[in-house]
Scaffold this motif. Structure first.
Motif, PDB file in Angstrom:
ATOM      1  N   ILE A  40       0.844  -1.195   0.000  1.00 34.40           N
ATOM      2  CA  ILE A  40       0.000   0.000   0.000  1.00 34.40           C
ATOM      3  C   ILE A  40       0.882   1.249   0.000  1.00 34.40           C
ATOM      4  O   ILE A  40       0.570   2.241  -0.637  1.00 34.40           O
ATOM      5  N   ASP A  41       2.010   1.186   0.721  1.00 34.02           N
ATOM      6  CA  ASP A  41       2.868   2.356   0.930  1.00 34.02           C
ATOM      7  C   ASP A  41       4.291   2.008   0.492  1.00 34.02           C
ATOM      8  O   ASP A  41       5.055   1.405   1.250  1.00 34.02           O
ATOM      9  N   LEU A  42       4.643   2.407  -0.712  1.00 40.50           N
ATOM     10  CA  LEU A  42       5.943   2.054  -1.286  1.00 40.50           C
ATOM     11  C   LEU A  42       7.100   2.594  -0.445  1.00 40.50           C
ATOM     12  O   LEU A  42       8.094   1.900  -0.231  1.00 40.50           O
ATOM     13  N   THR A  43       6.975   3.803   0.078  1.00 40.16           N
ATOM     14  CA  THR A  43       8.046   4.395   0.883  1.00 40.16           C
ATOM     15  C   THR A  43       8.275   3.597   2.164  1.00 40.16           C
ATOM     16  O   THR A  43       9.418   3.272   2.510  1.00 40.16           O
ATOM     17  N   ALA A  44       7.213   3.260   2.875  1.00 45.04           N
ATOM     18  CA  ALA A  44       7.338   2.473   4.111  1.00 45.04           C
ATOM     19  C   ALA A  44       7.871   1.080   3.817  1.00 45.04           C
ATOM     20  O   ALA A  44       8.684   0.543   4.572  1.00 45.04           O
ATOM     21  N   CYS A  45       7.440   0.494   2.718  1.00 44.79           N
ATOM     22  CA  CYS A  45       7.911  -0.843   2.317  1.00 44.79           C
ATOM     23  C   CYS A  45       9.414  -0.820   2.060  1.00 44.79           C
ATOM     24  O   CYS A  45      10.164  -1.651   2.584  1.00 44.79           O
ATOM     25  N   LYS A  46       9.872   0.140   1.265  1.00 42.27           N
ATOM     26  CA  LYS A  46      11.306   0.242   0.963  1.00 42.27           C
ATOM     27  C   LYS A  46      12.111   0.476   2.236  1.00 42.27           C
ATOM     28  O   LYS A  46      13.178  -0.118   2.419  1.00 42.27           O
ATOM     29  N   ASP A  47      11.613   1.316   3.125  1.00 43.62           N
ATOM     30  CA  ASP A  47      12.306   1.594   4.383  1.00 43.62           C
ATOM     31  C   ASP A  47      12.456   0.335   5.220  1.00 43.62           C
ATOM     32  O   ASP A  47      13.540   0.019   5.710  1.00 43.62           O
ATOM     33  N   PHE A  48      11.376  -0.416   5.389  1.00 46.35           N
ATOM     34  CA  PHE A  48      11.430  -1.636   6.202  1.00 46.35           C
ATOM     35  C   PHE A  48      12.432  -2.634   5.627  1.00 46.35           C
ATOM     36  O   PHE A  48      13.289  -3.146   6.345  1.00 46.35           O
ATOM     37  N   TYR A  49      12.313  -2.936   4.345  1.00 48.80           N
ATOM     38  CA  TYR A  49      13.141  -3.991   3.769  1.00 48.80           C
ATOM     39  C   TYR A  49      14.605  -3.586   3.608  1.00 48.80           C
ATOM     40  O   TYR A  49      15.483  -4.451   3.611  1.00 48.80           O
TER      41      TYR A  49
ATOM     42  N   VAL B 274      15.467  -2.180   8.061  1.00 47.58           N
ATOM     43  CA  VAL B 274      15.243  -3.199   9.091  1.00 47.58           C
ATOM     44  C   VAL B 274      15.751  -4.565   8.646  1.00 47.58           C
ATOM     45  O   VAL B 274      16.376  -5.279   9.425  1.00 47.58           O
ATOM     46  N   MET B 275      15.493  -4.936   7.389  1.00 49.49           N
ATOM     47  CA  MET B 275      15.877  -6.265   6.910  1.00 49.49           C
ATOM     48  C   MET B 275      17.245  -6.300   6.223  1.00 49.49           C
ATOM     49  O   MET B 275      17.774  -7.365   5.957  1.00 49.49           O
ATOM     50  N   GLY B 276      17.821  -5.137   5.918  1.00 46.81           N
ATOM     51  CA  GLY B 276      19.158  -5.093   5.334  1.00 46.81           C
ATOM     52  C   GLY B 276      19.236  -5.474   3.870  1.00 46.81           C
ATOM     53  O   GLY B 276      20.310  -5.824   3.373  1.00 46.81           O
ATOM     54  N   MET B 277      18.128  -5.393   3.139  1.00 46.09           N
ATOM     55  CA  MET B 277      18.139  -5.702   1.709  1.00 46.09           C
ATOM     56  C   MET B 277      18.600  -4.491   0.921  1.00 46.09           C
ATOM     57  O   MET B 277      18.607  -3.375   1.421  1.00 46.09           O
TER      58      MET B 277
ATOM     59  N   LEU C 268      18.090  -1.962  -2.269  1.00 45.92           N
ATOM     60  CA  LEU C 268      17.085  -1.445  -3.182  1.00 45.92           C
ATOM     61  C   LEU C 268      17.642  -1.448  -4.593  1.00 45.92           C
ATOM     62  O   LEU C 268      18.786  -1.063  -4.818  1.00 45.92           O
ATOM     63  N   GLU C 269      16.829  -1.890  -5.541  1.00 45.16           N
ATOM     64  CA  GLU C 269      17.234  -1.951  -6.941  1.00 45.16           C
ATOM     65  C   GLU C 269      16.089  -1.412  -7.788  1.00 45.16           C
ATOM     66  O   GLU C 269      14.928  -1.711  -7.532  1.00 45.16           O
ATOM     67  N   THR C 270      16.422  -0.621  -8.792  1.00 42.95           N
ATOM     68  CA  THR C 270      15.431  -0.156  -9.757  1.00 42.95           C
ATOM     69  C   THR C 270      15.765  -0.793 -11.089  1.00 42.95           C
ATOM     70  O   THR C 270      16.938  -0.868 -11.470  1.00 42.95           O
ATOM     71  N   PHE C 271      14.746  -1.256 -11.806  1.00 41.13           N
ATOM     72  CA  PHE C 271      14.981  -1.898 -13.096  1.00 41.13           C
ATOM     73  C   PHE C 271      13.805  -1.594 -14.018  1.00 41.13           C
ATOM     74  O   PHE C 271      12.782  -1.065 -13.584  1.00 41.13           O
ATOM     75  N   GLY C 272      13.969  -1.951 -15.299  1.00 44.56           N
ATOM     76  CA  GLY C 272      12.885  -1.741 -16.266  1.00 44.56           C
ATOM     77  C   GLY C 272      12.453  -0.288 -16.304  1.00 44.56           C
ATOM     78  O   GLY C 272      13.269   0.624 -16.234  1.00 44.56           O
ATOM     79  N   ASN C 273      11.172  -0.086 -16.378  1.00 47.72           N
ATOM     80  CA  ASN C 273      10.609   1.270 -16.434  1.00 47.72           C
ATOM     81  C   ASN C 273      10.279   1.775 -15.036  1.00 47.72           C
ATOM     82  O   ASN C 273       9.126   2.031 -14.714  1.00 47.72           O
ATOM     83  N   GLY C 274      11.314   1.900 -14.180  1.00 50.06           N
ATOM     84  CA  GLY C 274      11.103   2.406 -12.830  1.00 50.06           C
ATOM     85  C   GLY C 274      10.572   1.394 -11.847  1.00 50.06           C
ATOM     86  O   GLY C 274      10.096   1.749 -10.778  1.00 50.06           O
ATOM     87  N   ARG C 275      10.668   0.107 -12.186  1.00 48.57           N
ATOM     88  CA  ARG C 275      10.220  -0.932 -11.267  1.00 48.57           C
ATOM     89  C   ARG C 275      11.173  -1.020 -10.086  1.00 48.57           C
ATOM     90  O   ARG C 275      12.344  -0.699 -10.188  1.00 48.57           O
ATOM     91  N   VAL C 276      10.653  -1.485  -8.949  1.00 43.41           N
ATOM     92  CA  VAL C 276      11.428  -1.552  -7.717  1.00 43.41           C
ATOM     93  C   VAL C 276      11.573  -3.008  -7.289  1.00 43.41           C
ATOM     94  O   VAL C 276      10.622  -3.784  -7.356  1.00 43.41           O
ATOM     95  N   ALA C 277      12.787  -3.348  -6.834  1.00 40.66           N
ATOM     96  CA  ALA C 277      13.043  -4.676  -6.285  1.00 40.66           C
ATOM     97  C   ALA C 277      13.904  -4.531  -5.045  1.00 40.66           C
ATOM     98  O   ALA C 277      14.611  -3.540  -4.861  1.00 40.66           O
ATOM     99  N   LEU C 278      13.832  -5.527  -4.199  1.00 43.56           N
ATOM    100  CA  LEU C 278      14.643  -5.615  -2.986  1.00 43.56           C
ATOM    101  C   LEU C 278      15.492  -6.867  -3.117  1.00 43.56           C
ATOM    102  O   LEU C 278      14.968  -7.974  -3.208  1.00 43.56           O
ATOM    103  N   ARG C 279      16.806  -6.694  -3.152  1.00 44.82           N
ATOM    104  CA  ARG C 279      17.717  -7.808  -3.410  1.00 44.82           C
ATOM    105  C   ARG C 279      18.395  -8.262  -2.126  1.00 44.82           C
ATOM    106  O   ARG C 279      18.769  -7.464  -1.282  1.00 44.82           O
ATOM    107  N   PHE C 280      18.522  -9.584  -1.983  1.00 44.31           N
ATOM    108  CA  PHE C 280      19.246 -10.190  -0.869  1.00 44.31           C
ATOM    109  C   PHE C 280      19.821 -11.490  -1.385  1.00 44.31           C
ATOM    110  O   PHE C 280      19.138 -12.256  -2.057  1.00 44.31           O
ATOM    111  N   GLY C 281      21.108 -11.734  -1.116  1.00 43.95           N
ATOM    112  CA  GLY C 281      21.749 -12.944  -1.637  1.00 43.95           C
ATOM    113  C   GLY C 281      21.572 -13.016  -3.146  1.00 43.95           C
ATOM    114  O   GLY C 281      21.778 -12.036  -3.851  1.00 43.95           O
ATOM    115  N   SER C 282      21.136 -14.171  -3.652  1.00 39.89           N
ATOM    116  CA  SER C 282      20.908 -14.323  -5.090  1.00 39.89           C
ATOM    117  C   SER C 282      19.414 -14.312  -5.422  1.00 39.89           C
ATOM    118  O   SER C 282      19.009 -14.784  -6.470  1.00 39.89           O
ATOM    119  N   GLN C 283      18.599 -13.751  -4.522  1.00 35.31           N
ATOM    120  CA  GLN C 283      17.168 -13.647  -4.758  1.00 35.31           C
ATOM    121  C   GLN C 283      16.729 -12.191  -4.685  1.00 35.31           C
ATOM    122  O   GLN C 283      17.487 -11.329  -4.275  1.00 35.31           O
TER     123      GLN C 283
END
Length: 127
Positions: free
Chosen positions: A13-22, A25-28, A30-45
């Motif tokens: 629901i809240d992209l900013t809060a989601c990115k902050d937590f992951y 708090v979780m140490g992932m 942040l990655e942006t790819f494609g047309n502004g898509r957002v991903a959270l990377r950790f290890g090889s996943q």
């Protein structure tokens, strides 16, 4: 036939809060790819993130925030995870408790992310 999980999609629901937590708090990472898509990377996943109402096609039949129950294996001892969560003032809702993971016994703590997904953070235990 299947070897491993490459990525999953989390709807928020809240992209900013989601990115902050992951990231905080979780140490992932942040990655942006494609047309502004957002991903959270950790290890090889990674976790691809969709904002509710702005999902990318194709998508799940009913993409809803708060429906995930995820378990992550920590790269640090569980005591260090607990100390980090306390330092970030992120509440632990249960644990540490013993559970059974995909490859054997694990010790886990549970938290909720900003969308109320259940997040289990675990350390493998010698059998």
């Amino acid at each position: 036939m299947i070897d491993h999980l490459d990525h999953l999609v989390l709807t928020t629901i809240d992209l900013t809060a989601c990115k902050d937590f992951y990231t905080r708090v979780m140490g992932m990472r942040l990655e942006t790819f494609g047309n502004g898509r957002v991903a959270l990377r950790f290890g090889s996943q990674k976790i691809n993130v969709h904002e509710r109402g702005h999902e990318f096609e194709p998508k799940a039949h009913l993409p809803v925030p708060g429906a995930l129950d995820l378990c992550f294996i920590a790269s640090i001892p569980l005591e260090a995870v607990i100390a980090h969560l306390k330092a970030e003032t992120w509440p632990i809702i249960e644990g540490p408790v013993l559970r059974t993971g995909a490859t054997g016994p694990i010790r886990s703590v549970y938290v909720r992310d900003p969308d109320l997904n259940l997040i289990e953070i675990s350390q493998q235990v010698a059998a």
